[in-house]
Design an enzyme around this catalytic site. Structure first.
Site, mmCIF file in Angstrom:
data_model
loop_
_atom_site.group_PDB
_atom_site.id
_atom_site.type_symbol
_atom_site.label_atom_id
_atom_site.label_comp_id
_atom_site.label_asym_id
_atom_site.label_seq_id
_atom_site.Cartn_x
_atom_site.Cartn_y
_atom_site.Cartn_z
ATOM 1 N N HIS A 26 0.859 -1.190 0.000
ATOM 2 C CA HIS A 26 0.000 0.000 0.000
ATOM 3 C C HIS A 26 0.890 1.234 0.000
ATOM 4 O O HIS A 26 1.971 1.251 0.564
ATOM 5 C CB HIS A 26 -0.998 0.013 1.161
ATOM 6 C CG HIS A 26 -0.432 0.173 2.535
ATOM 7 N ND1 HIS A 26 -0.121 1.409 3.089
ATOM 8 C CD2 HIS A 26 -0.130 -0.732 3.498
ATOM 9 C CE1 HIS A 26 0.333 1.248 4.320
ATOM 10 N NE2 HIS A 26 0.342 -0.045 4.597
ATOM 11 N N ASP A 79 6.412 1.656 6.990
ATOM 12 C CA ASP A 79 5.045 1.189 6.800
ATOM 13 C C ASP A 79 4.340 2.217 5.903
ATOM 14 O O ASP A 79 3.925 3.256 6.398
ATOM 15 C CB ASP A 79 4.343 1.070 8.153
ATOM 16 C CG ASP A 79 2.886 0.667 8.048
ATOM 17 O OD1 ASP A 79 2.471 0.204 6.974
ATOM 18 O OD2 ASP A 79 2.158 0.850 9.049
ATOM 19 N N GLU A 124 -4.873 2.185 2.708
ATOM 20 C CA GLU A 124 -4.832 1.068 3.655
ATOM 21 C C GLU A 124 -4.915 1.564 5.089
ATOM 22 O O GLU A 124 -5.573 0.933 5.938
ATOM 23 C CB GLU A 124 -3.548 0.254 3.443
ATOM 24 C CG GLU A 124 -3.501 -1.060 4.213
ATOM 25 C CD GLU A 124 -2.891 -0.962 5.612
ATOM 26 O OE1 GLU A 124 -2.908 -1.963 6.347
ATOM 27 O OE2 GLU A 124 -2.385 0.133 5.969
ATOM 28 N N GLU A 125 -4.247 2.675 5.379
ATOM 29 C CA GLU A 125 -4.143 3.151 6.765
ATOM 30 C C GLU A 125 -5.460 3.662 7.332
ATOM 31 O O GLU A 125 -5.574 3.879 8.538
ATOM 32 C CB GLU A 125 -3.081 4.250 6.857
ATOM 33 C CG GLU A 125 -1.663 3.805 6.540
ATOM 34 C CD GLU A 125 -1.067 2.849 7.562
ATOM 35 O OE1 GLU A 125 -1.779 2.490 8.529
ATOM 36 O OE2 GLU A 125 0.095 2.467 7.399
ATOM 37 N N ASP A 162 3.589 -5.941 3.711
ATOM 38 C CA ASP A 162 3.352 -4.843 4.647
ATOM 39 C C ASP A 162 4.258 -4.973 5.859
ATOM 40 O O ASP A 162 4.775 -6.056 6.159
ATOM 41 C CB ASP A 162 1.879 -4.845 5.081
ATOM 42 C CG ASP A 162 1.374 -3.483 5.517
ATOM 43 O OD1 ASP A 162 2.203 -2.583 5.758
ATOM 44 O OD2 ASP A 162 0.146 -3.327 5.625
ATOM 45 N N HIS A 179 4.408 4.185 12.639
ATOM 46 C CA HIS A 179 3.406 5.251 12.738
ATOM 47 C C HIS A 179 3.952 6.428 13.538
ATOM 48 O O HIS A 179 3.295 6.971 14.421
ATOM 49 C CB HIS A 179 2.095 4.735 13.335
ATOM 50 C CG HIS A 179 1.295 3.887 12.398
ATOM 51 N ND1 HIS A 179 -0.086 3.876 12.366
ATOM 52 C CD2 HIS A 179 1.678 3.024 11.419
ATOM 53 C CE1 HIS A 179 -0.512 3.036 11.434
ATOM 54 N NE2 HIS A 179 0.550 2.504 10.850
#
Length: 355
Positions: free
Chosen positions: A66, A182, A214-215, A237, A319
């Site tokens: 993604h 990510d 995706e997130e 991922d 993140h």
């Protein structure tokens, strides 16, 4: 490793959050076009290169990263010229304050911005601290003096704010510190895999690329799996490492055998195929029980059911602006993905789907 670091630096320093993935889409289009028969996009903006197999009963295999990284969207410009935001993806509020960002306007202008923080001087008499902040209350500041001035510079609600971070090597040259592993990990996995297998005869039609959004709820995977209707789906991922905070998932110990997450349980025949492939190819892997999801969670429920799994690595502090991860884990995951794709044919796919 120098060449790999430069590739990782290039892809992680791209800035692209959910629904604003164009820089990564452009990168992937450029890299994939010479390596595939054609490049297609889905209706949400996912991009995929296709290598056709002309055998009548050849299975279709979809490999999807993604493109989006976590970020923020402006939902209010205050009279003093600062901003309030909504998150695009999951954020720990404790890592947001006092960080650098770039603000992206709808007409393509880019401005520096920071997230505010409360100086300790203003916390005196508050028992030495304050309650856990809420994302909605965090101040984002680009130095404008008023609402009107911000508007004059082209800023409006709906514009996005993306982390600003330089990609660097650690002292031992084994690890990298950057934002957005990510899931720029997955983006680089796809482009490197297509390059490595460009002269390999595969026994399936390979559809490889990356989803959007995706997130914010695995949204792009719904579109791409519906469009391409694969027999098998592989997400690529990155997951949070548990070696510092948690238990499973240690950087430097190889790719992840991700047997469970809250939205997906690996099917027994897929498990057997992956374990046999990893053992026979000499892949370093580790068992991983996940607390979050990947696009496999959305893909496996589409079109009557699509056997799916995730070929992943783990990284510390995902993140956030500063993620730390091992280059060797990428190499192990890449070798694993290539071994999988070389082995997949109609009989193998039918065995995985034999219930």
């Amino acid at each position: 490793m120098t060449a790999l670091f430069e590739k990782i630096k290039e892809v992680t320093e791209l800035k692209a959050t959910s629904a604003f993935e164009q820089p990564v889409r452009d990168f992937m289009r450029q890299k994939m076009t010479p390596l595939v028969d054609n490049v297609q996009t889905d209706g949400l903006g996912g991009i995929f290169g296709i290598r056709y197999n002309q055998t009548a009963d050849a299975p279709k295999v979809l490999v999807a990263a993604h493109m989006d990284e976590v970020g923020f969207m402006i939902n209010e410009i205050k009279p003093d010229g600062t901003f309030r935001v909504v998150p695009l993806g999951g954020w720990n509020p404790l890592v947001v304050s006092s960080q650098r960002f770039t603000l992206h306007t709808r007409d393509g202008r880019i401005y520096p911005a920071i997230s505010g923080s409360v100086p300790p001087h203003f916390l005196r008499g508050e028992n030495g601290g304050a309650a856990l902040p809420k994302i909605a209350d965090i101040v984002f500041d680009a130095g404008f003096t008023s609402h009107e001035e911000a508007m004059q510079y082209g800023i409006a609600p709906g514009d996005v704010i993306i982390p600003e971070s330089q990609t660097i090597l650690t002292a031992n040259k084994k690890h990298i510190i950057s934002k957005a592993w990510d899931n720029r990990y997955g983006v680089l996995m796809v482009t490197e895999m297509l390059e490595a297998l460009k002269n390999e005869e595969l026994h399936h039609t390979l559809i490889a690329g990356a989803n959007v959004q995706e997130e914010v709820g695995l949204r792009g995977a719904h579109a791409s799996t519906t469009k391409f209707d694969p027999d098998i789906f592989f997400a690529v991922d990155c997951s949070p490492a548990g070696d510092v905070y948690g238990n499973q998932g240690k950087i430097g110990e190889g790719t992840l055998f991700r047997f469970y997450d809250p939205g997906h349980i690996m099917l027994p025949n897929m498990r057997d195929f992956l374990l046999t492939t990893a053992e026979e190819a000499g892949i370093n892997y580790q068992y991983y029980c996940a607390a979050g999801g990947t696009d496999a969670g959305a893909a496996h429920m589409k079109n009557g059911g699509i056997p799916s799994t995730t070929i992943g690595v783990c990284a510390r502090y995902i993140h956030s602006h500063q993620t730390l991860y091992a280059m060797d884990d990428f190499l192990q995951a890449q070798a694993f993905l290539q071994a999988i794709l070389k082995r997949l044919d109609r009989s193998t796919v039918d065995l995985i789907k034999n219930y």
